[in-house]
Design a protein around this motif. Structure first.
Motif, PDB file in Angstrom:
ATOM      1  N   LYS A  39       0.804  -1.219   0.000  1.00 43.19           N
ATOM      2  CA  LYS A  39       0.000   0.000   0.000  1.00 43.19           C
ATOM      3  C   LYS A  39       0.846   1.282   0.000  1.00 43.19           C
ATOM      4  O   LYS A  39       0.479   2.281  -0.596  1.00 43.19           O
ATOM      5  CB  LYS A  39      -0.921   0.024   1.227  1.00 43.19           C
ATOM      6  CG  LYS A  39      -1.930  -1.114   1.275  1.00 43.19           C
ATOM      7  CD  LYS A  39      -2.951  -0.958   0.154  1.00 43.19           C
ATOM      8  CE  LYS A  39      -4.021  -2.037   0.228  1.00 43.19           C
ATOM      9  NZ  LYS A  39      -4.990  -1.919  -0.879  1.00 43.19           N
ATOM     10  N   THR A  40       1.952   1.246   0.705  1.00 41.01           N
ATOM     11  CA  THR A  40       2.770   2.458   0.831  1.00 41.01           C
ATOM     12  C   THR A  40       4.121   2.247   0.165  1.00 41.01           C
ATOM     13  O   THR A  40       4.766   1.212   0.367  1.00 41.01           O
ATOM     14  CB  THR A  40       2.977   2.827   2.308  1.00 41.01           C
ATOM     15  OG1 THR A  40       1.705   2.981   2.928  1.00 41.01           O
ATOM     16  CG2 THR A  40       3.742   4.131   2.440  1.00 41.01           C
ATOM     17  N   HIS A  41       4.522   3.195  -0.613  1.00 38.99           N
ATOM     18  CA  HIS A  41       5.828   3.112  -1.253  1.00 38.99           C
ATOM     19  C   HIS A  41       6.511   4.479  -1.201  1.00 38.99           C
ATOM     20  O   HIS A  41       5.862   5.506  -0.957  1.00 38.99           O
ATOM     21  CB  HIS A  41       5.708   2.641  -2.709  1.00 38.99           C
ATOM     22  CG  HIS A  41       5.028   3.611  -3.607  1.00 38.99           C
ATOM     23  ND1 HIS A  41       3.653   3.748  -3.653  1.00 38.99           N
ATOM     24  CD2 HIS A  41       5.517   4.516  -4.499  1.00 38.99           C
ATOM     25  CE1 HIS A  41       3.317   4.674  -4.529  1.00 38.99           C
ATOM     26  NE2 HIS A  41       4.430   5.169  -5.053  1.00 38.99           N
ATOM     27  N   GLU A  42       7.811   4.479  -1.427  1.00 37.61           N
ATOM     28  CA  GLU A  42       8.590   5.710  -1.358  1.00 37.61           C
ATOM     29  C   GLU A  42       8.697   6.341  -2.744  1.00 37.61           C
ATOM     30  O   GLU A  42       8.997   5.665  -3.730  1.00 37.61           O
ATOM     31  CB  GLU A  42       9.991   5.412  -0.822  1.00 37.61           C
ATOM     32  CG  GLU A  42      10.806   6.665  -0.519  1.00 37.61           C
ATOM     33  CD  GLU A  42      12.131   6.328   0.157  1.00 37.61           C
ATOM     34  OE1 GLU A  42      12.242   6.518   1.372  1.00 37.61           O
ATOM     35  OE2 GLU A  42      13.032   5.850  -0.558  1.00 37.61           O
ATOM     36  N   LYS A  43       8.433   7.639  -2.803  1.00 39.20           N
ATOM     37  CA  LYS A  43       8.530   8.365  -4.064  1.00 39.20           C
ATOM     38  C   LYS A  43       9.563   9.475  -3.914  1.00 39.20           C
ATOM     39  O   LYS A  43       9.536  10.217  -2.932  1.00 39.20           O
ATOM     40  CB  LYS A  43       7.174   8.961  -4.447  1.00 39.20           C
ATOM     41  CG  LYS A  43       7.169   9.621  -5.813  1.00 39.20           C
ATOM     42  CD  LYS A  43       5.764  10.067  -6.200  1.00 39.20           C
ATOM     43  CE  LYS A  43       5.752  10.662  -7.604  1.00 39.20           C
ATOM     44  NZ  LYS A  43       4.383  11.075  -8.009  1.00 39.20           N
TER      45      LYS A  43
END
Length: 383
Positions: free
Chosen positions: A188-192
């Protein structure tokens, strides 16, 4: 146009220096070349830039076009706004204030400028701090799903020093955690990663010809800083006892040619209607303050600066202002005298009233005495 004499000023010649020069030299000695109320060089350049933006906001448009490629008509409204923000420090938990140099609204955009005389390692982080606070302060209401829109300003840093070694832009990387609302995605969460980049404008890299062609008149008061290399060479020759009239004349020629070219640029801008005569006068006034600061340690070149830039003609606008001021002072003095006269007249009237009362009392007493005398005479006759 007067350009000064050919020999350096000595103490023996000090009595022959014009009043404008002597005052400027006193200013340089007492305040290190700063105008009254200013004590540091960064503060001076910040105030010059603010004065230009507040008094002649249309001068910003060519600068914005040069930096960001965005154009505006000359009559577009420019609205400066407060640049001070209160922030809480993570480590100390203390509340402190941060203040950027210049921020303005132009239509729906915020433009933010920083003037730097020194190359500062943390300038990128500092500009980001200003921009994030501006984005939070002026957040725009969004939709129900995304309640707020945070729009960062269009920022730029103006590096004023001639030897500023900086890239064409300043950058840092922002790593943000982004939540993905797609139910089909497992993670669900990723680093951009986002590159936060700020244009860097190196003022002294612009020739006077480029400033004229691009109408970057807002940079003119900063251009004397480029003479610091000349001043350094001049100083070294003095220390090595190599100074002679040829060296003086060369430095003077470079300085006078520069100033004459500035005059031509401003005269052309007035003739084409880009600036008014009043704008021209204001730019020259700021240029004079800048030149006094730059040359305050060089006795000879400071004299040249003052002979070139000291006001010798009174413009019609200045004449009217001066005459109105003199008239106001005369009216004030006249009003004061009238007030004093009215007060004296009031005192005299009061004295006259008292005298009339005394005269009336004397007349009453004389009447009583006279009546008493008549009564006494009548009694004597009857007896």
């Amino acid at each position: 146009m007067p350009t000064g004499i050919t020999h350096p000023v000595t103490k023996e010649k000090a009595a022959n220096i014009p009043d404008a020069l002597r005052k400027a030299e006193e200013l340089s000695e007492e305040t290190n070349g700063f105008p009254k109320g200013i004590s540091t060089e960064p503060q001076l350049w910040d105030e010059v830039f603010k004065k230009e933006v507040f008094e002649m906001p249309f001068l910003l448009f060519p600068l914005i076009t040069e930096i960001h490629g965005i154009s505006y008509p000359a009559d577009t409204k420019v609205t400066p706004f407060g640049t001070e923000y209160s922030v809480e420090r993570v480590i100390t938990k203390s509340i402190s204030s941060i203040r950027s140099d210049i921020s303005v609204w132009i239509r729906s955009r915020i433009f933010h400028f920083e003037c730097e005389i020194d190359t500062e390692a943390d300038i990128t982080k500092r500009v980001y701090e200003y921009d994030s606070q501006a984005a939070l302060t002026y957040a725009i209401r969004g939709s129900e799903r995304i309640p707020y829109l945070l729009r960062f300003p269009y920022s730029a840093v103006l590096f004023l020093a001639p030897d500023a070694i900086v890239a064409d832009h300043l950058a840092c990387e922002l790593r943000m955690q982004v939540y993905n609302t797609n139910p089909q995605v497992r993670t669900k969460t990723h680093e951009k990663c986002i590159e936060y980049a700020i244009p860097a404008l190196k003022v002294q890299s612009y020739s006077l010809q480029e400033i004229r062609e691009k109408r970057l008149l807002i940079l003119i008061p900063f251009t004397p800083i480029r003479f610091r290399a000349t001043l350094l060479s001049h100083k070294r020759k003095k220390e090595q006892m190599e100074e002679d009239n040829n060296n003086h004349d060369s430095a003077k020629l470079e300085l006078t040619n520069y100033f004459h070219e500035i005059i031509l640029i401003l005269d052309e801008a007035v003739e084409t209607g880009y600036i008014s005569e009043c704008n021209r006068k204001d730019i020259l006034a700021m240029l004079r303050k800048a030149m006094i600061r730059v040359f305050h340690n060089d006795e000879y070149l400071l004299e040249v600066v003052n002979h070139m830039t000291a006001p010798i003609l009174e413009l019609e606008r200045e004449t009217i202002v001066r005459q109105n001021k003199e008239l106001a002072e005369k009216n004030s003095k006249l009003a004061k005298k009238n007030s004093e006269l009215a007060e004296k007249n009031s005192e005299l009237a009061e004295m006259y009233t008292k005298l009339e009362k005394k005269d009336a009392e004397i007349q009453r007493l004389l009447s009583i005495i006279e009546e008493g005398g008549k009564s006494h005479d009548s009694t004597y006759i009857r007896t």
